[in-house]
Motif scaffolding. Sequence first.
Motif, PDB file in Angstrom:
ATOM      1  N   HIS A 160      19.488  15.216  34.253  1.00  9.45           N
ATOM      2  CA  HIS A 160      18.972  14.180  35.154  1.00  9.45           C
ATOM      3  C   HIS A 160      19.833  12.917  35.097  1.00  9.45           C
ATOM      4  CE1 HIS A 160      15.193  16.143  36.473  1.00  9.45           C
ATOM      5  NE2 HIS A 160      15.372  16.824  35.346  1.00  9.45           N
ATOM      6  N   ARG A 161      20.356  12.590  33.932  1.00  8.69           N
ATOM      7  CA  ARG A 161      21.260  11.439  33.833  1.00  8.69           C
ATOM      8  C   ARG A 161      22.546  11.706  34.602  1.00  8.69           C
ATOM      9  NH1 ARG A 161      19.454  11.518  28.379  1.00  8.69           N
ATOM     10  NH2 ARG A 161      21.382  12.545  27.711  1.00  8.69           N
ATOM     11  N   GLN A 162      23.032  12.929  34.532  1.00  9.31           N
ATOM     12  CA  GLN A 162      24.241  13.292  35.273  1.00  9.31           C
ATOM     13  C   GLN A 162      23.996  13.186  36.769  1.00  9.31           C
ATOM     14  OE1 GLN A 162      24.860  17.183  33.696  1.00  9.31           O
ATOM     15  NE2 GLN A 162      26.003  16.481  31.906  1.00  9.31           N
ATOM     16  N   PHE A 163      22.805  13.616  37.220  1.00  8.16           N
ATOM     17  CA  PHE A 163      22.494  13.536  38.640  1.00  8.16           C
ATOM     18  C   PHE A 163      22.384  12.081  39.087  1.00  8.16           C
ATOM     19  CE2 PHE A 163      19.427  13.478  42.194  1.00  8.16           C
ATOM     20  CZ  PHE A 163      20.169  14.209  43.104  1.00  8.16           C
ATOM     21  N   GLU A 164      21.807  11.240  38.235  1.00 14.49           N
ATOM     22  CA  GLU A 164      21.721   9.815  38.570  1.00 14.49           C
ATOM     23  C   GLU A 164      23.105   9.197  38.710  1.00 14.49           C
ATOM     24  OE1 GLU A 164      19.352   8.254  35.450  1.00 14.49           O
ATOM     25  OE2 GLU A 164      17.481   9.171  36.178  1.00 14.49           O
ATOM     26  N   ARG A 165      24.035   9.594  37.827  1.00 10.90           N
ATOM     27  CA  ARG A 165      25.406   9.095  37.914  1.00 10.90           C
ATOM     28  C   ARG A 165      26.072   9.579  39.202  1.00 10.90           C
ATOM     29  NH1 ARG A 165      29.636   7.639  34.442  1.00 10.90           N
ATOM     30  NH2 ARG A 165      31.399   7.097  35.799  1.00 10.90           N
ATOM     31  N   LEU A 166      25.854  10.840  39.535  1.00 11.99           N
ATOM     32  CA  LEU A 166      26.413  11.404  40.757  1.00 11.99           C
ATOM     33  C   LEU A 166      25.856  10.683  41.978  1.00 11.99           C
ATOM     34  CD1 LEU A 166      28.175  13.738  41.921  1.00 11.99           C
ATOM     35  CD2 LEU A 166      26.076  15.073  42.077  1.00 11.99           C
ATOM     36  N   SER A 167      24.570  10.403  41.954  1.00 15.84           N
ATOM     37  CA  SER A 167      23.940   9.712  43.077  1.00 15.84           C
ATOM     38  C   SER A 167      24.512   8.310  43.246  1.00 15.84           C
ATOM     39  CB  SER A 167      22.425   9.639  42.863  1.00 15.84           C
ATOM     40  OG  SER A 167      21.856  10.932  42.818  1.00 15.84           O
ATOM     41  N   ALA A 168      24.757   7.636  42.130  1.00 13.34           N
ATOM     42  CA  ALA A 168      25.314   6.286  42.190  1.00 13.34           C
ATOM     43  C   ALA A 168      26.735   6.282  42.737  1.00 13.34           C
ATOM     44  CB  ALA A 168      25.283   5.652  40.809  1.00 13.34           C
ATOM     45  N   ASP A 169      27.502   7.313  42.406  1.00 12.68           N
ATOM     46  CA  ASP A 169      28.907   7.379  42.829  1.00 12.68           C
ATOM     47  C   ASP A 169      29.071   7.829  44.276  1.00 12.68           C
ATOM     48  OD1 ASP A 169      29.667   6.552  40.333  1.00 12.68           O
ATOM     49  OD2 ASP A 169      30.255   8.537  39.621  1.00 12.68           O
ATOM     50  N   LEU A 170      28.240   8.779  44.717  1.00 12.18           N
ATOM     51  CA  LEU A 170      28.458   9.419  46.011  1.00 12.18           C
ATOM     52  C   LEU A 170      27.410   9.070  47.065  1.00 12.18           C
ATOM     53  CD1 LEU A 170      29.526  13.007  44.864  1.00 12.18           C
ATOM     54  CD2 LEU A 170      30.974  11.041  45.382  1.00 12.18           C
ATOM     55  N   GLU A 171      26.283   8.520  46.659  1.00 11.38           N
ATOM     56  CA  GLU A 171      25.181   8.211  47.577  1.00 11.38           C
ATOM     57  C   GLU A 171      24.838   9.414  48.461  1.00 11.38           C
ATOM     58  OE1 GLU A 171      26.138   4.717  49.760  1.00 11.38           O
ATOM     59  OE2 GLU A 171      26.148   3.416  47.997  1.00 11.38           O
ATOM     60  N   PRO A 172      24.480  10.533  47.851  1.00 10.01           N
ATOM     61  CA  PRO A 172      24.204  11.736  48.652  1.00 10.01           C
ATOM     62  C   PRO A 172      22.822  11.680  49.302  1.00 10.01           C
ATOM     63  CG  PRO A 172      23.727  12.160  46.363  1.00 10.01           C
ATOM     64  CD  PRO A 172      24.272  10.753  46.425  1.00 10.01           C
ATOM     65  N   THR A 173      22.626  12.570  50.271  1.00 10.78           N
ATOM     66  CA  THR A 173      21.281  12.806  50.781  1.00 10.78           C
ATOM     67  C   THR A 173      20.522  13.574  49.708  1.00 10.78           C
ATOM     68  OG1 THR A 173      22.061  12.920  53.067  1.00 10.78           O
ATOM     69  CG2 THR A 173      19.920  13.942  52.572  1.00 10.78           C
ATOM     70  N   THR A 174      19.379  13.052  49.299  1.00  5.49           N
ATOM     71  CA  THR A 174      18.635  13.644  48.188  1.00  5.49           C
ATOM     72  C   THR A 174      17.326  14.228  48.699  1.00  5.49           C
ATOM     73  OG1 THR A 174      19.560  12.019  46.672  1.00  5.49           O
ATOM     74  CG2 THR A 174      17.644  13.249  45.902  1.00  5.49           C
ATOM     75  N   VAL A 175      17.056  15.457  48.304  1.00  5.27           N
ATOM     76  CA  VAL A 175      15.825  16.139  48.687  1.00  5.27           C
ATOM     77  C   VAL A 175      15.136  16.620  47.422  1.00  5.27           C
ATOM     78  CG1 VAL A 175      14.808  18.042  49.977  1.00  5.27           C
ATOM     79  CG2 VAL A 175      16.830  16.870  50.882  1.00  5.27           C
ATOM     80  N   HIS A 176      13.873  16.291  47.242  1.00  7.12           N
ATOM     81  CA  HIS A 176      13.113  16.714  46.070  1.00  7.12           C
ATOM     82  C   HIS A 176      12.109  17.785  46.476  1.00  7.12           C
ATOM     83  CE1 HIS A 176      14.616  13.480  43.455  1.00  7.12           C
ATOM     84  NE2 HIS A 176      14.530  12.702  44.519  1.00  7.12           N
ATOM     85  N   HIS A 177      12.098  18.874  45.736  1.00  5.22           N
ATOM     86  CA  HIS A 177      11.121  19.937  45.973  1.00  5.22           C
ATOM     87  C   HIS A 177      10.539  20.373  44.643  1.00  5.22           C
ATOM     88  CE1 HIS A 177      11.773  20.472  50.219  1.00  5.22           C
ATOM     89  NE2 HIS A 177      13.065  20.723  50.058  1.00  5.22           N
TER      90      HIS A 177
END
Length: 284
Positions: free
Chosen positions: A252-269
């Motif tokens: 989850h920390r890795q995903f947060e870092r990825l989100s901060a760097d790339l600003e992806p479209t995020t979908v939670h299921h």
Amino acid sequence: MKRGRVHGIVAVADDLSGAAETAAAFGIPSRVQLVSDTDVRDAAPADDVVRVFDLDTRYSRPSVAEAAVRAVLSAHDATRTFVKVDSLLRGNVAAVTRAALDVGRGVVFSPALPSADRTVVNGVPLVGSVPLAATQLWQSEDHAPPANVSSLLSELPVRLVSLGQLRSGALPAIIDEVRRESAVVAADAESPADLAMVADAAWSGDEPAVLVGSRGLAEAAAATVGLGASSAPRERAARILVVVGSADAAAHRQFERLSADLEPTTVHHSPSSLLDGSAGRFRV
């Protein structure tokens, strides 16, 4: 239909991410094949393609996982064989190791992943300097983690190899000796250099043993035969899909870092919505 027998490198993994990690470790074109039934045939005849089978058995019954590994390894007369297991030792590690022992030419087990600070010293799996059994990394599992390799593989004959023995160069002779005893060689490792010695000892001889380990050992094995991630073709993709389905806090920390760097479209299921089909489709 009669199954063809192929040569080269064959690997099996217990989930898709493990299969992808293994394919990436070897670098050259790899075919990841999903195996959901007893059909383990592979249509790839080329020796320059690593065949990686995702058996999807992480949470299967041990007997199912064992049978799946045995079926794939028996159907492919590979020169070298790799069995990918989780570095935190989750899943049917003992069962798949038993299958490798039954059909292989000796088994060398070393699940350390030094890049993630996961090591094995004196047969005890460690995360940092903390025994795995004392961490919370198995919080999503339904039982406790193993205290050591001996307890994990308690139903198999095992020869433990310490760091001192490994670094003294004794492993090749130990493998030859233990091969005659039909036992598993379980080697300590706390660095990439240690894993390189394990892989070299197992795969450099005239009769390569089956390697059982994590991504770190796959990378070391690839280097032993002159392969690796650097040999993989580099391509740019217009779109990239990243799936994170782990309960591990590090993921989850890795995903947060990825989100901060790339600003992806995020979908939670939720898992239940994915299983019952209510998650639906989305576009990016």
